[in-house]
Design a protein around this motif. Structure first.
Motif, PDB file in Angstrom:
ATOM      1  N   ASN A  14       0.929  -1.393  -0.038  1.00  0.00           N
ATOM      2  CA  ASN A  14       0.040  -0.321  -0.094  1.00  0.00           C
ATOM      3  C   ASN A  14       0.757   1.253   0.050  1.00  0.00           C
ATOM      4  OD1 ASN A  14      -2.199  -1.754   0.133  1.00  0.00           O
ATOM      5  ND2 ASN A  14      -2.719  -1.080   2.296  1.00  0.00           N
ATOM      6  N   ASP A  15       2.085   1.262   0.489  1.00  0.00           N
ATOM      7  CA  ASP A  15       2.834   2.330   0.683  1.00  0.00           C
ATOM      8  C   ASP A  15       4.447   1.769   0.766  1.00  0.00           C
ATOM      9  OD1 ASP A  15       4.230   4.756   1.247  1.00  0.00           O
ATOM     10  OD2 ASP A  15       3.265   5.060   3.225  1.00  0.00           O
ATOM     11  N   LEU A  16       4.846   1.830  -0.598  1.00  0.00           N
ATOM     12  CA  LEU A  16       6.286   1.310  -0.479  1.00  0.00           C
ATOM     13  C   LEU A  16       7.233   1.891   0.186  1.00  0.00           C
ATOM     14  CD1 LEU A  16       7.399  -1.334  -1.626  1.00  0.00           C
ATOM     15  CD2 LEU A  16       7.744  -0.332  -3.989  1.00  0.00           C
ATOM     16  N   ASN A  17       6.947   3.117   0.425  1.00  0.00           N
ATOM     17  CA  ASN A  17       8.034   4.206   1.068  1.00  0.00           C
ATOM     18  C   ASN A  17       8.233   3.756   2.622  1.00  0.00           C
ATOM     19  OD1 ASN A  17       8.218   5.627  -1.167  1.00  0.00           O
ATOM     20  ND2 ASN A  17       6.937   7.089  -0.560  1.00  0.00           N
ATOM     21  N   ASN A  18       7.224   3.007   2.884  1.00  0.00           N
ATOM     22  CA  ASN A  18       7.338   2.568   4.422  1.00  0.00           C
ATOM     23  C   ASN A  18       7.676   1.014   4.595  1.00  0.00           C
ATOM     24  OD1 ASN A  18       6.815   4.769   5.908  1.00  0.00           O
ATOM     25  ND2 ASN A  18       4.935   4.944   5.387  1.00  0.00           N
ATOM     26  N   SER A  19       8.246   0.463   3.503  1.00  0.00           N
ATOM     27  CA  SER A  19       8.784  -0.857   3.308  1.00  0.00           C
ATOM     28  C   SER A  19      10.255  -0.964   3.144  1.00  0.00           C
ATOM     29  CB  SER A  19       8.039  -1.758   2.589  1.00  0.00           C
ATOM     30  OG  SER A  19       8.510  -3.235   2.480  1.00  0.00           O
ATOM     31  N   LEU A  20      11.111  -1.314   3.998  1.00  0.00           N
ATOM     32  CA  LEU A  20      12.414  -1.669   3.849  1.00  0.00           C
ATOM     33  C   LEU A  20      12.633  -2.943   3.033  1.00  0.00           C
ATOM     34  CD1 LEU A  20      15.294  -0.617   4.036  1.00  0.00           C
ATOM     35  CD2 LEU A  20      15.345  -2.006   6.361  1.00  0.00           C
ATOM     36  N   GLU A  37       8.796  -5.868 -16.588  1.00  0.00           N
ATOM     37  CA  GLU A  37       7.811  -4.678 -16.229  1.00  0.00           C
ATOM     38  C   GLU A  37       7.485  -4.713 -15.015  1.00  0.00           C
ATOM     39  OE1 GLU A  37       4.134  -2.110 -18.221  1.00  0.00           O
ATOM     40  OE2 GLU A  37       4.328  -4.237 -18.938  1.00  0.00           O
ATOM     41  N   PHE A  38       7.531  -3.450 -14.274  1.00  0.00           N
ATOM     42  CA  PHE A  38       7.351  -3.460 -12.775  1.00  0.00           C
ATOM     43  C   PHE A  38       6.161  -2.641 -12.636  1.00  0.00           C
ATOM     44  CE2 PHE A  38      11.485  -4.930 -12.851  1.00  0.00           C
ATOM     45  CZ  PHE A  38      11.748  -5.655 -11.731  1.00  0.00           C
ATOM     46  N   ASP A  39       4.950  -3.052 -12.014  1.00  0.00           N
ATOM     47  CA  ASP A  39       3.801  -2.303 -11.787  1.00  0.00           C
ATOM     48  C   ASP A  39       3.744  -2.076 -10.355  1.00  0.00           C
ATOM     49  OD1 ASP A  39       1.136  -1.594 -12.526  1.00  0.00           O
ATOM     50  OD2 ASP A  39       0.418  -3.582 -12.467  1.00  0.00           O
ATOM     51  N   PHE A  40       4.112  -0.640  -9.995  1.00  0.00           N
ATOM     52  CA  PHE A  40       3.988  -0.280  -8.437  1.00  0.00           C
ATOM     53  C   PHE A  40       2.675   0.295  -8.290  1.00  0.00           C
ATOM     54  CE2 PHE A  40       8.449  -0.090  -9.856  1.00  0.00           C
ATOM     55  CZ  PHE A  40       8.962  -0.661  -8.635  1.00  0.00           C
ATOM     56  N   LEU A  41       1.628  -0.646  -7.969  1.00  0.00           N
ATOM     57  CA  LEU A  41       0.357  -0.168  -7.635  1.00  0.00           C
ATOM     58  C   LEU A  41       0.167   1.191  -6.862  1.00  0.00           C
ATOM     59  CD1 LEU A  41      -1.378  -3.777  -7.173  1.00  0.00           C
ATOM     60  CD2 LEU A  41      -1.104  -2.193  -9.171  1.00  0.00           C
ATOM     61  N   ASP A  42       0.967   1.080  -5.733  1.00  0.00           N
ATOM     62  CA  ASP A  42       1.026   2.283  -4.744  1.00  0.00           C
ATOM     63  C   ASP A  42       1.293   3.505  -5.322  1.00  0.00           C
ATOM     64  OD1 ASP A  42       4.012   1.574  -4.753  1.00  0.00           O
ATOM     65  OD2 ASP A  42       3.646   2.768  -2.880  1.00  0.00           O
ATOM     66  N   PRO A  70       3.654  -7.569   1.045  1.00  0.00           N
ATOM     67  CA  PRO A  70       3.867  -8.035   2.650  1.00  0.00           C
ATOM     68  C   PRO A  70       2.518  -8.560   2.783  1.00  0.00           C
ATOM     69  CG  PRO A  70       3.365  -5.977   2.496  1.00  0.00           C
ATOM     70  CD  PRO A  70       3.494  -6.246   1.008  1.00  0.00           C
ATOM     71  N   ILE A  71       2.814  -9.723   3.995  1.00  0.00           N
ATOM     72  CA  ILE A  71       1.518 -10.342   4.258  1.00  0.00           C
ATOM     73  C   ILE A  71       1.117  -9.136   5.278  1.00  0.00           C
ATOM     74  CG2 ILE A  71       0.240 -11.973   5.730  1.00  0.00           C
ATOM     75  CD1 ILE A  71       0.999 -13.583   3.352  1.00  0.00           C
ATOM     76  N   PHE A  72      -0.223  -8.680   5.105  1.00  0.00           N
ATOM     77  CA  PHE A  72      -0.945  -8.031   6.101  1.00  0.00           C
ATOM     78  C   PHE A  72      -2.174  -8.532   6.684  1.00  0.00           C
ATOM     79  CE2 PHE A  72       0.348  -3.616   4.048  1.00  0.00           C
ATOM     80  CZ  PHE A  72       1.607  -3.791   4.562  1.00  0.00           C
TER      81      PHE A  72
END
Length: 189
Positions: A14-20, A37-42, A70-72
């Motif tokens: 949901n927010d890759l900026n907060n996932s190391l 191809e990279f699909d960055f949904l966030d 990540p598993i949420f």
């Protein structure tokens, strides 16, 4: 020069900026698979409003689809869940005319905050990792895709991001995760 398979890597955080961990895994994959191809949904859909046609075209073009997340709460993040709901629609991915994904390979690549050993009967998470995966395995099955299995790394909790030693360990685990995923992909090329 053999034909390289088309790889689509869908980042469902949901927010890759907060996932190391997920960021490092994806950066490593971008370096190792420049043609993918990279699909960055966030980044593409922070409002969760998908361009359905564009997303379906990416899936159609791919031979191998990697879900990176990540598993949420024992599932994919809400952004990826909504992506499934909006993109994998009757007549496209399933149903008598929904054959667009048939024959492709689906691979799950995911991280958990809990260590791998927590996922066992009588353990902290009460179930094995495999017992949390039937929704993804069935999504592949109903879409006519081959289930390519998964790559998991545990013990990479966002909560430890400010602890320097933990950060170093997360970086190393994430690098190893990307290497294991690359080995799995390379075996399919």
């Amino acid at each position: 020069d053999e034909k390289m398979k088309n790889v689509l890597i869908v980042s469902g955080h949901n927010d890759l900026n907060n996932s190391l961990a997920n960021t490092i895994i994806l950066e490593n994959l971008q370096n190792s698979l420049p043609a993918a191809e990279f699909d960055f949904l966030d980044k593409l859909y922070p409002d969760y409003e998908f361009d359905v046609k564009k997303e379906q075209e990416k899936l159609v073009k791919a031979d191998i689809i990697v879900l990176q997340f990540p598993i949420f709460w024992y599932s994919v993040p809400s952004l990826m869940k909504k992506w499934f709901e909006d993109i994998f629609i009757h007549g496209f991915s399933h149903g008598s005319t929904g054959k667009a994904l048939a024959g492709k390979t689906l691979i799950a690549s995911f991280t958990t905050g809990s260590p791998a050993e927590a996922y066992k009967h009588g353990g902290m998470q009460n179930y094995t990792l495999d017992e949390f995966l039937p929704p993804l395995i069935q999504l592949a099955a109903i879409s006519g895709m081959n289930w390519g299995g998964y790559v998991h790394t545990g013990g990479v909790s966002y909560a430890s991001r400010n602890n320097e030693a933990a950060q170093k360990e997360i970086k190393e685990k994430s690098f190893q995760h990307a290497q294991r995923l690359m080995e799995k992909l390379t075996a399919l090329f």
